[in-house]
Motif scaffolding. Structure first.
Motif, PDB file in Angstrom:
ATOM      1  N   SER A 139      -7.647  10.602  -3.964  1.00  0.00           N
ATOM      2  CA  SER A 139      -6.430  10.264  -3.311  1.00  0.00           C
ATOM      3  C   SER A 139      -5.102  10.323  -4.299  1.00  0.00           C
ATOM      4  CB  SER A 139      -6.405   8.723  -2.675  1.00  0.00           C
ATOM      5  OG  SER A 139      -6.597   7.860  -4.014  1.00  0.00           O
ATOM      6  N   GLY A 198      -7.615   6.038  -7.876  1.00  0.00           N
ATOM      7  CA  GLY A 198      -8.767   6.862  -7.010  1.00  0.00           C
ATOM      8  C   GLY A 198      -8.532   8.203  -7.245  1.00  0.00           C
ATOM      9  N   LYS A 216       0.871  -1.226  -0.019  1.00  0.00           N
ATOM     10  CA  LYS A 216       0.128  -0.212  -0.014  1.00  0.00           C
ATOM     11  C   LYS A 216       0.762   1.307   0.043  1.00  0.00           C
ATOM     12  CE  LYS A 216      -4.297  -1.777   2.238  1.00  0.00           C
ATOM     13  NZ  LYS A 216      -4.225  -2.889   3.051  1.00  0.00           N
ATOM     14  N   TRP A 255      -5.729   0.071  -8.598  1.00  0.00           N
ATOM     15  CA  TRP A 255      -6.079  -1.456  -8.560  1.00  0.00           C
ATOM     16  C   TRP A 255      -6.123  -1.896 -10.202  1.00  0.00           C
ATOM     17  CZ3 TRP A 255      -9.811   2.309  -8.170  1.00  0.00           C
ATOM     18  CH2 TRP A 255     -10.844   2.279  -9.172  1.00  0.00           C
ATOM     19  N   SER A 279      -5.051   6.200   2.156  1.00  0.00           N
ATOM     20  CA  SER A 279      -4.470   5.335   1.465  1.00  0.00           C
ATOM     21  C   SER A 279      -4.731   5.789  -0.070  1.00  0.00           C
ATOM     22  CB  SER A 279      -5.327   4.032   1.670  1.00  0.00           C
ATOM     23  OG  SER A 279      -4.703   3.061   1.106  1.00  0.00           O
ATOM     24  N   VAL A 317      -5.400   5.059  -3.427  1.00  0.00           N
ATOM     25  CA  VAL A 317      -6.135   3.934  -4.133  1.00  0.00           C
ATOM     26  C   VAL A 317      -5.568   3.602  -5.607  1.00  0.00           C
ATOM     27  CG1 VAL A 317      -8.460   3.120  -4.699  1.00  0.00           C
ATOM     28  CG2 VAL A 317      -8.145   4.497  -2.775  1.00  0.00           C
TER      29      VAL A 317
END
Length: 621
Positions: free
Chosen positions: A435, A432, A240, A422, A418, A420
């Motif tokens: 973020s 994201g 992360k 993916w 955090s 993000v």
């Protein structure tokens, strides 16, 4: 006296827009079968007139830990009045469709309790409640499509007048492309008197015109923040990227308390905004005002005359999410009318049909395709701007728990975020919006960030209240504020003990704020055992068998129980669907072991704690 025209009333309560979308779809499908519908949010409907409705469909979403949308709260309070009696709704037929996520403990809780209450008040259900599930391969629509078909046929059996041509005859698609709900006026620039507008006026003006207002939100920001620090908390080797951000107030200081939440309006990538404007053949420099097309809501149109125009490009930047949110199914249907290439038209019609639902879900939501990407995939489509204003998802502020204390960090706001990102099933990297934008900012850029403050679900505790805090990962954010605040209070007065359970994957790479917690756990500190508290860590991946916060809570059962007996409040925060349930279940075990009672008794004991405001959960998906 003639019969008053029959109308299907669709009442919805939406937090993110999905329930509104489902409600509009039910209304459209009814009208296509010849049954006029009106679609109203529960906070704009006079609940006392419910007994005079003949057929009502409720569409309600459940958020997080069984919470109802803000727009539902007053309506629900009205329905709970004792004096309504169990014949109050005896003339009314109703159907309930819920939107939820079966990964959560209180799955579709709001729909279930509404269904029960309506029947207790004497209403008759048309069909069994429908429970839409985010976990279904095609989302809530997997349940909605078959549920609607059964709704139409049952309504037709009850009263054939609802559907003059029967429940299966639909008006041909090409005649039904509705008009968009909004109209746009373009203004000549030379007529505009040059006004010195503050940034906050511009945001208020744009957001006030945006159809994305789900409930009467404040369009004007509370204030602006400027970043003063952007620090990576995770170490190399972590899966992360978690950051610690510090901000200072730009002009006015806002009073906030520990446990509060701040919402930030992110900026979108400028080149993506330019690409969208070019793809849609819009003039970025034109000035516009936006109003409702219908005449029945004249107040909005009066508003339109008094509205001050705004630059089209600014409106897109501040209110239309063109780069991160996926379009809804209706967007593909409207696109199909404007497609000039035959193969694109067919593909879009297929996507908008029940048969194409799963394929659309895989292409669109699973991939998190943006409006811009979808438009680029169908180059023959040219949608009028009115439709785009209505159908592009609104750019929403993103909410974060504040991780500072105004006592310990005057005039500052800290966040623990955090970042993000993916990989989608088709191996595309998605990030994201908010973020990754925050991560890219530096203090030197001096960007003014518009923000709104509000209460979260973690009330600020008084210093005499013992605390049991559970915050794995970024869930520790609000507790950093709690503990920093108590450390300041402890300099001048007595402070109740604090136990804190923190969890993460690896001690070496993911131990957020390690020095902060450890210094407070030392002799005489806020989390020291000497002071009656304690700091307990669970590193899930540092040993073959996974260890989580709930395991550590069980290990400390005696101490947890003693603190609960001293009147402690439990606070649980973190991003997980399962974690709050696992923590609750560990506490149930402790209560039943220590009291010798059953799990049911323990569960009731904890529910009473929740009712008394001594068990607070803030979980985000």
């Amino acid at each position: 006296m003639g019969e008053k025209p029959r109308k299907l009333l669709v009442l919805y309560a939406s937090q993110t827009g999905n329930a509104l979308d489902a409600a509009e779809r039910i209304g459209r499908e009814a009208e296509r079968r010849g049954f006029p519908a009106s679609i109203v949010s529960t906070d704009e409907f006079d609940a006392s007139s419910l007994p005079y409705e003949e057929a009502v469909v409720f569409v309600v979403s459940t958020t997080g830990q069984g919470d109802s949308p803000d727009s539902f709260k007053a309506f629900w309070r009205f329905l709970l009045q004792r004096n309504l009696g169990n014949y109050w709704l005896q003339q009314v037929r109703y159907a309930v469709f819920g939107l939820g996520d079966s990964g959560y403990h209180k799955y579709n809780f709001v729909a279930k309790k509404l269904d029960k209450r309506l029947s207790d008040l004497g209403a008759t259900s048309i069909i069994e409640k429908g429970l839409g599930d985010d976990q279904h391969p095609s989302g809530y629509e997997g349940t909605l499509d078959p549920w609607m078909l059964s709704l139409w046929s049952t309504l037709y059996q009850i009263n054939p007048k609802y559907f003059p041509k029967g429940p299966y005859v639909k008006i041909p698609q090409d005649e039904v492309i509705d008009q968009p709900k909004y109209r746009i006026l373009y203004h000549k620039q030379e007529k505009l008197e040059p006004k010195l507008l503050t940034e906050s006026d511009i945001i208020q003006r744009a957001r006030g015109m945006s159809p994305g207002k789900l409930f009467k939100d404040k369009s004007k920001p509370d204030c602006f923040l400027k970043m003063t620090r952007n620090e990576v908390l995770t170490k190399a080797g972590s899966t992360k990227d978690v950051r610690h951000f510090e901000f200072q107030f730009v002009s006015s200081n806002i009073e906030y308390e520990v446990g509060d939440v701040v919402e930030l309006l992110p900026s979108q990538n400028p080149s993506a905004i330019d690409a969208f404007i070019e793809r849609c053949d819009l003039d970025p420099e034109s000035f516009i005002t936006i109003g409702l097309r219908e005449t029945e809501n004249s107040s909005f149109n009066e508003e339109m005359i008094t509205q001050l125009p705004i630059k089209l490009k600014t409106f897109v930047e501040l209110t239309m999410d063109v780069t991160s949110a996926s379009p809804r199914r209706y967007f593909f249907e409207v696109m199909s009318f404007y497609a000039t290439a035959e193969h694109e038209k067919e593909r879009l019609q297929y996507f908008a049909s029940p048969e194409g639902r799963d394929d659309l879900y895989n292409y669109n939501q699973k991939e998190r395709r943006s409006i811009l990407e979808v438009l680029e995939d169908f180059p023959s489509v040219q949608i009028p701007f009115e439709w785009l204003v209505q159908l592009v998802p609104p750019l929403k502020p993103r909410a974060f728990s504040i991780s500072s204390s105004p006592l310990a960090h005057p005039a500052q706001v800290h966040l623990t975020v955090s970042i993000v990102s993916w990989i989608t099933p088709y191996k595309r990297t998605r990030k994201g919006l908010c973020s990754s934008w925050l991560a890219s900012l530096t203090p030197e850029q001096e960007v003014n960030i518009p923000v709104w403050f509000h209460k979260g679900s973690l009330p600020a505790p008084s210093q005499s209240l013992p605390l049991i805090l559970v915050g794995p990962g970024t869930g520790c954010a609000p507790f950093r504020g709690f503990i920093a605040e108590r450390a300041v209070q402890a300099q001048s007065s007595l402070i109740a003990p604090v136990m804190f359970f923190f969890g993460c994957r690896n001690k070496d790479t993911d131990f957020l704020y390690r020095d902060f917690w450890e210094s407070h756990a030392r002799e005489g500190g806020m989390l020291s055992e000497g002071k009656g508290g304690g700091f307990y860590t669970a590193f899930s991946r540092d040993q073959p068998k996974k260890v989580y916060v709930q395991h550590k809570i069980r290990e400390m059962s005696k101490k947890v129980w003693d603190l609960l007996c001293d009147g402690a409040a439990v606070y649980v925060a973190g991003s997980s669907t399962k974690m709050p349930c696992d923590v609750m279940s560990a506490l149930e075990d402790i209560v039943s072991e220590e009291t010798g009672g059953s799990k049911e008794v323990a569960s009731r004991w904890l529910k009473a704690l929740e009712k008394a405001g001594r068990y607070n959960v803030e979980a985000w998906s």
